[in-house]
Design a protein around this motif. Structure first.
Motif, PDB file in Angstrom:
ATOM      1  N   SER A   1      38.029  40.188  43.035  1.00 16.70           N
ATOM      2  CA  SER A   1      38.269  39.173  42.178  1.00 16.70           C
ATOM      3  C   SER A   1      37.605  38.091  41.964  1.00 16.70           C
ATOM      4  O   SER A   1      36.956  37.453  43.090  1.00 16.70           O
ATOM      5  CB  SER A   1      39.824  39.058  41.838  1.00 16.70           C
ATOM      6  OG  SER A   1      40.236  38.141  43.110  1.00 16.70           O
ATOM      7  N   THR A   2      37.668  37.427  40.879  1.00 16.22           N
ATOM      8  CA  THR A   2      36.987  36.142  40.877  1.00 16.22           C
ATOM      9  C   THR A   2      37.696  34.884  41.787  1.00 16.22           C
ATOM     10  O   THR A   2      37.091  34.156  42.289  1.00 16.22           O
ATOM     11  CB  THR A   2      37.063  35.524  39.337  1.00 16.22           C
ATOM     12  OG1 THR A   2      38.634  35.408  38.818  1.00 16.22           O
ATOM     13  CG2 THR A   2      36.342  36.334  38.573  1.00 16.22           C
TER      14      THR A   2
ATOM     15  N   LEU B   1      35.738  35.224  45.048  1.00 14.60           N
ATOM     16  CA  LEU B   1      34.646  34.654  45.055  1.00 14.60           C
ATOM     17  C   LEU B   1      34.797  32.954  45.152  1.00 14.60           C
ATOM     18  O   LEU B   1      34.047  32.327  45.626  1.00 14.60           O
ATOM     19  CB  LEU B   1      33.801  35.058  43.649  1.00 14.60           C
ATOM     20  CG  LEU B   1      33.313  36.344  43.652  1.00 14.60           C
ATOM     21  CD1 LEU B   1      32.798  36.803  42.180  1.00 14.60           C
ATOM     22  CD2 LEU B   1      32.270  36.636  44.867  1.00 14.60           C
TER      23      LEU B   1
ATOM     24  N   ASP C   1      28.576  24.457  44.957  1.00 13.48           N
ATOM     25  CA  ASP C   1      29.162  24.585  43.577  1.00 13.48           C
ATOM     26  C   ASP C   1      28.495  25.761  42.829  1.00 13.48           C
ATOM     27  O   ASP C   1      27.405  25.468  42.043  1.00 13.48           O
ATOM     28  CB  ASP C   1      28.497  23.166  43.159  1.00 13.48           C
ATOM     29  CG  ASP C   1      29.132  22.912  41.689  1.00 13.48           C
ATOM     30  OD1 ASP C   1      30.030  23.416  41.504  1.00 13.48           O
ATOM     31  OD2 ASP C   1      28.572  22.003  41.300  1.00 13.48           O
ATOM     32  N   ILE C   2      28.916  26.897  42.878  1.00 13.22           N
ATOM     33  CA  ILE C   2      28.316  28.065  42.248  1.00 13.22           C
ATOM     34  C   ILE C   2      29.345  28.453  41.278  1.00 13.22           C
ATOM     35  O   ILE C   2      30.399  29.117  41.846  1.00 13.22           O
ATOM     36  CB  ILE C   2      27.751  28.875  43.231  1.00 13.22           C
ATOM     37  CG1 ILE C   2      26.614  28.545  44.363  1.00 13.22           C
ATOM     38  CG2 ILE C   2      27.049  30.031  42.307  1.00 13.22           C
ATOM     39  CD1 ILE C   2      26.305  29.520  45.514  1.00 13.22           C
ATOM     40  N   PRO C   3      28.866  28.625  39.929  1.00 16.14           N
ATOM     41  CA  PRO C   3      29.970  29.179  39.337  1.00 16.14           C
ATOM     42  C   PRO C   3      30.107  30.570  38.831  1.00 16.14           C
ATOM     43  O   PRO C   3      28.896  31.101  39.272  1.00 16.14           O
ATOM     44  CB  PRO C   3      29.612  28.294  37.471  1.00 16.14           C
ATOM     45  CG  PRO C   3      27.952  28.231  37.852  1.00 16.14           C
ATOM     46  CD  PRO C   3      27.818  27.995  39.509  1.00 16.14           C
ATOM     47  N   LEU C   4      31.209  31.065  38.361  1.00 14.26           N
ATOM     48  CA  LEU C   4      30.989  32.489  38.152  1.00 14.26           C
ATOM     49  C   LEU C   4      30.619  32.728  36.678  1.00 14.26           C
ATOM     50  O   LEU C   4      30.872  32.031  35.964  1.00 14.26           O
ATOM     51  CB  LEU C   4      32.379  33.235  38.200  1.00 14.26           C
ATOM     52  CG  LEU C   4      32.561  34.552  38.052  1.00 14.26           C
ATOM     53  CD1 LEU C   4      32.153  35.615  39.004  1.00 14.26           C
ATOM     54  CD2 LEU C   4      33.974  34.965  37.537  1.00 14.26           C
ATOM     55  N   LEU C   5      29.352  33.467  36.639  1.00 12.36           N
ATOM     56  CA  LEU C   5      28.674  33.502  35.288  1.00 12.36           C
ATOM     57  C   LEU C   5      29.507  34.672  34.329  1.00 12.36           C
ATOM     58  O   LEU C   5      29.855  34.329  33.184  1.00 12.36           O
ATOM     59  CB  LEU C   5      27.347  34.035  35.451  1.00 12.36           C
ATOM     60  CG  LEU C   5      26.264  33.050  36.295  1.00 12.36           C
ATOM     61  CD1 LEU C   5      24.943  33.771  36.173  1.00 12.36           C
ATOM     62  CD2 LEU C   5      26.117  31.750  35.735  1.00 12.36           C
ATOM     63  N   THR C   6      29.925  35.815  34.828  1.00 15.82           N
ATOM     64  CA  THR C   6      30.498  36.595  34.171  1.00 15.82           C
ATOM     65  C   THR C   6      31.206  37.801  35.072  1.00 15.82           C
ATOM     66  O   THR C   6      30.763  37.651  36.178  1.00 15.82           O
ATOM     67  CB  THR C   6      29.540  37.189  33.071  1.00 15.82           C
ATOM     68  OG1 THR C   6      30.463  38.135  32.225  1.00 15.82           O
ATOM     69  CG2 THR C   6      28.629  38.088  33.759  1.00 15.82           C
ATOM     70  N   GLU C   7      31.989  38.335  34.485  1.00 15.64           N
ATOM     71  CA  GLU C   7      32.860  39.435  35.205  1.00 15.64           C
ATOM     72  C   GLU C   7      32.531  40.677  34.374  1.00 15.64           C
ATOM     73  O   GLU C   7      32.993  40.827  33.342  1.00 15.64           O
ATOM     74  CB  GLU C   7      34.393  39.154  35.160  1.00 15.64           C
ATOM     75  CG  GLU C   7      35.085  39.846  36.185  1.00 15.64           C
ATOM     76  CD  GLU C   7      36.469  39.446  36.171  1.00 15.64           C
ATOM     77  OE1 GLU C   7      37.197  40.079  36.620  1.00 15.64           O
ATOM     78  OE2 GLU C   7      36.758  38.418  35.666  1.00 15.64           O
ATOM     79  N   ILE C   8      31.771  41.534  34.914  1.00 17.07           N
ATOM     80  CA  ILE C   8      31.308  42.851  34.246  1.00 17.07           C
ATOM     81  C   ILE C   8      32.458  44.018  34.573  1.00 17.07           C
ATOM     82  O   ILE C   8      32.348  44.431  35.688  1.00 17.07           O
ATOM     83  CB  ILE C   8      29.914  43.400  34.381  1.00 17.07           C
ATOM     84  CG1 ILE C   8      29.056  42.207  33.941  1.00 17.07           C
ATOM     85  CG2 ILE C   8      29.413  44.573  33.708  1.00 17.07           C
ATOM     86  CD1 ILE C   8      27.515  42.390  34.534  1.00 17.07           C
ATOM     87  N   PRO C   9      33.081  44.607  33.598  1.00 17.57           N
ATOM     88  CA  PRO C   9      33.924  45.349  33.872  1.00 17.57           C
ATOM     89  C   PRO C   9      33.395  46.810  34.102  1.00 17.57           C
ATOM     90  O   PRO C   9      32.255  47.182  33.848  1.00 17.57           O
ATOM     91  CB  PRO C   9      34.803  45.439  32.902  1.00 17.57           C
ATOM     92  CG  PRO C   9      33.900  45.106  31.399  1.00 17.57           C
ATOM     93  CD  PRO C   9      33.068  44.121  32.157  1.00 17.57           C
TER      94      PRO C   9
END
Lengths: 246, 370
Positions: free
Chosen positions: B295-296, B299, B309-317
């Motif tokens: 899960s996010t 991460l 400092d790396i963001p989560l760009l997207t969560e592809i289902p």
């Protein structure tokens, strides 16, 4: 793309199903499936759109950076994400988008896009073919450079690719390259290949990649290059009846 | 939550131990608890042996109750129980001179035997013997009846002999007293010939001596009667004719095992508990050892731990592929197949302008390509 137009096209099919019985049902079912796919295509495209939008410069006048998609190990969906990002960019931007398959060791783009494996970048780097020969057009403003056959020389060809002017030639033509990069840990030239990209999206496959692998891969990459993480194949951990209404 | 997710992900697999272990426990319990049962029905006589001469017995209780009590008391004696075991195959299986084996055998026989008075009548007692072996169950039942009868008769004989000695001793004393009384009376009559003569005033001393003689004679007669009774009882006991009980229904060889279903509950429950414990152990171990990213949150933990400092760009289902064959073909890529609709969403160019532009830019003339 106007999805609602396709949705409206579904209305007569529903009526036909009522009149024509079983045959009508099958026909309607197939069409409805296509419609769902189209809708899903649009929805999935939105996921990839978010990726490139997060990686593009804030100032639209700036040159679009070379976006690369990598991961820690193989089978994490890098090729698909790179292709999806390229497709989303092709749908939104005016510039032609070229998807470059830089994973020379274990190429998978031909499977993802259903195109021929050869000739590709390897053949071009060996001087066997011209660049234009290997450039395939998939859709409007969407091109692909498949990797071709490395013939066991993936590392050498990767080094050659990094030092070549391939990306520069593409960029000078106004095209925006999107790189499908090799995995950082599984490939000997993974980190080297990543240096071709201005900005990196790091793919992590849910339920497959371990935290140790992610940490090790991120530690090997330059911190400023990795601009975001994409969690691929994310599934709700609890069943819907336990989560309640989403 | 990860524990719950792991538990529910392959919940159908966990049904296997949930079904198998209680079933195995039930089968084991069935095998362990299945015993062969034989029983005998006794008619206990309301004889003096139980209610009269033996003061240990409750004269207010029924003969059946007294008989059952007697047999249950006998069962408490290790010697008695070992005596029963001597007549069974247990004597071959165990060394009945060894203390440990004695205890095992005694415990087994005591656990096997149930003696209860029946509510009907007041003279009926059932003796039930349960054992893993049908042969031993029958042997124990027969030996128990025989030993109980013998034991009671022996007790009666011993008691009679003791009573006889005591009564004989008393009788000797009384006989001596009677002889003395006669002697005294005769001496008094000789000294006073008129005493006791009819028509004369009664002589008090003569009366006293006479009364003493009568009393002692009566006592002597009673003791003789008692001694006769004891001797009669003793003779009956020693010849085996003095039965405390009659066996109305002899114990029969058990044909099939008997199972008490209530006894199975702990085994089935134990199997279920073991299954649940096993599932908890498996899922718990899998949860602890599983270091995969799901899960996010996982991460975020990684980036925070690495101070990145790396963001989560997207969560592809996970999306279903177009068709089953597509899914098989692109099994290595979770999103394969969805790209096909994506590409159909993209506008297909009706012109070759862009194609020509880019091909021209990379150094190939459109004419050459065409």
């Amino acid at each position: 793309m106007d999805v609602s137009l396709i949705a409206r096209a579904a209305a007569p099919i529903t009526r036909k199903r009522g009149r024509k019985g079983r045959r009508g049902n099958e026909f309607a079912s197939n069409h409805e499936r296509d419609i769902i796919v189209q809708r899903r295509g649009e929805t999935v495209l939105e996921h990839f759109r978010r990726i490139y939008l997060a990686l593009q410069p804030i100032d639209p006048s700036e040159v679009m950076p070379v976006i690369g998609v990598t991961s820690s190990v193989g089978r994490e969906g890098r090729s698909t994400i790179a292709a999806g990002v390229a497709a989303a960019m092709a749908a939104d931007l005016e510039a032609p988008i070229v998807l470059v398959e830089a994973d020379l060791e274990s190429p998978g783009m031909h499977r993802v896009l259903g195109i021929g494996e050869q000739p590709g970048i390897c053949e071009y780097l060996r001087g066997e073919v011209e660049l234009a020969t290997v450039l395939r057009q998939i859709a409007d403003r969407f091109y692909v450079l498949p990797s071709g056959d490395a013939r066991g020389e993936a590392a050498r060809l990767a080094r050659q690719l990094v030092s070549s002017d391939l990306l520069m030639r593409l960029q000078s033509s106004g095209a925006v390259p999107v790189l499908d990069l090799p995995p950082v840990l599984a490939s000997s030239y993974g980190v080297l290949a990543c240096s071709m990209a201005d900005t990196l999206a790091f793919a992590v496959r849910s339920g497959q990649t371990t935290t140790t692998q992610v940490k090790e891969a991120l530690a090997r990459l330059p911190e400023e290059a990795v601009r975001g993480i994409v969690l691929n194949g994310a599934e709700p951990q609890l069943p819907s009846w336990l989560r309640g209404r989403d | 939550m990860r524990f719950l997710a792991k538990l529910l992900k392959h919940w159908y697999l966990y049904l296997i131990p949930v079904l198998l272990l209680p079933a195995a426990g039930t089968l084991y319990g069935k095998q362990k608890l299945s015993v062969y049962e034989t029983s005998a029905l006794l008619y206990v006589h309301a004889s003096d042996a139980l209610t009269g001469t033996n003061t240990d017995f409750n004269s207010f209780a029924s003969p059946a109750q007294n008989g059952a009590d007697l047999m249950n008391q006998l069962l408490q004696s290790t010697n008695f129980v070992i005596g029963v075991a001597q007549s069974t195959d247990l004597a071959k299986q165990f060394d009945l001179t060894d203390r440990t084996d004695k205890d095992i055998v005694a415990s087994r026989i005591r656990g096997d035997v149930v003696i209860v008075p029946l509510g009907v009548g007041g003279n009926l007692v059932t003796v039930t013997v349960d054992d893993k072996s049908p042969t031993i169950a029958l042997q124990i039942a027969k030996a128990l009846l025989s030993s109980s009868s013998d034991s009671v008769e022996n007790q009666r004989l011993t008691q009679d002999q003791s009573n006889e000695a005591f009564v004989n001793q008393q009788l000797d004393q009384v006989k001596a007293a009677v002889a003395l009384d006669v002697q005294k009376l005769n001496a008094y009559i000789n000294a006073h010939p008129d005493s006791g003569t009819v028509g004369k005033a009664p002589d008090p001393q003569h009366q006293v001596l006479l009364a003493q003689l009568n009393t002692d004679s009566t006592t002597q007669a009673r003791l003789i009667s008692q001694l006769t009774s004891i001797k009669s009882d003793e003779a009956a006991a020693s010849t085996g004719h003095s039965k405390v009980f009659d066996v109305l229904d002899d114990p029969l060889p058990p044909l099939r095992p008997t199972l008490h279903l209530k006894g199975l509950i702990p085994y089935t429950g134990g199997g279920l508990a073991a299954a649940l414990a096993l599932i908890l152990l498996i899922v718990g171990t899998r949860t602890v050892l599983d270091r995969k990213v799901y899960s996010t949150r996982d991460l975020r933990n990684i980036t925070e731990e690495m101070e990145l400092d790396i963001p989560l760009l997207t969560e592809i289902p996970v999306l279903e592929t177009l068709t089953r064959s597509n899914r098989r073909q692109h099994d290595d890529d979770v999103l394969s197949g969805v790209l096909v609709p994506i590409l159909t969403v993209l506008p297909q160019s009706s012109t070759e302008v862009l194609n020509h532009e880019i091909r021209g830019a990379v150094g190939v003339s459109v004419m050459d390509d065409d």
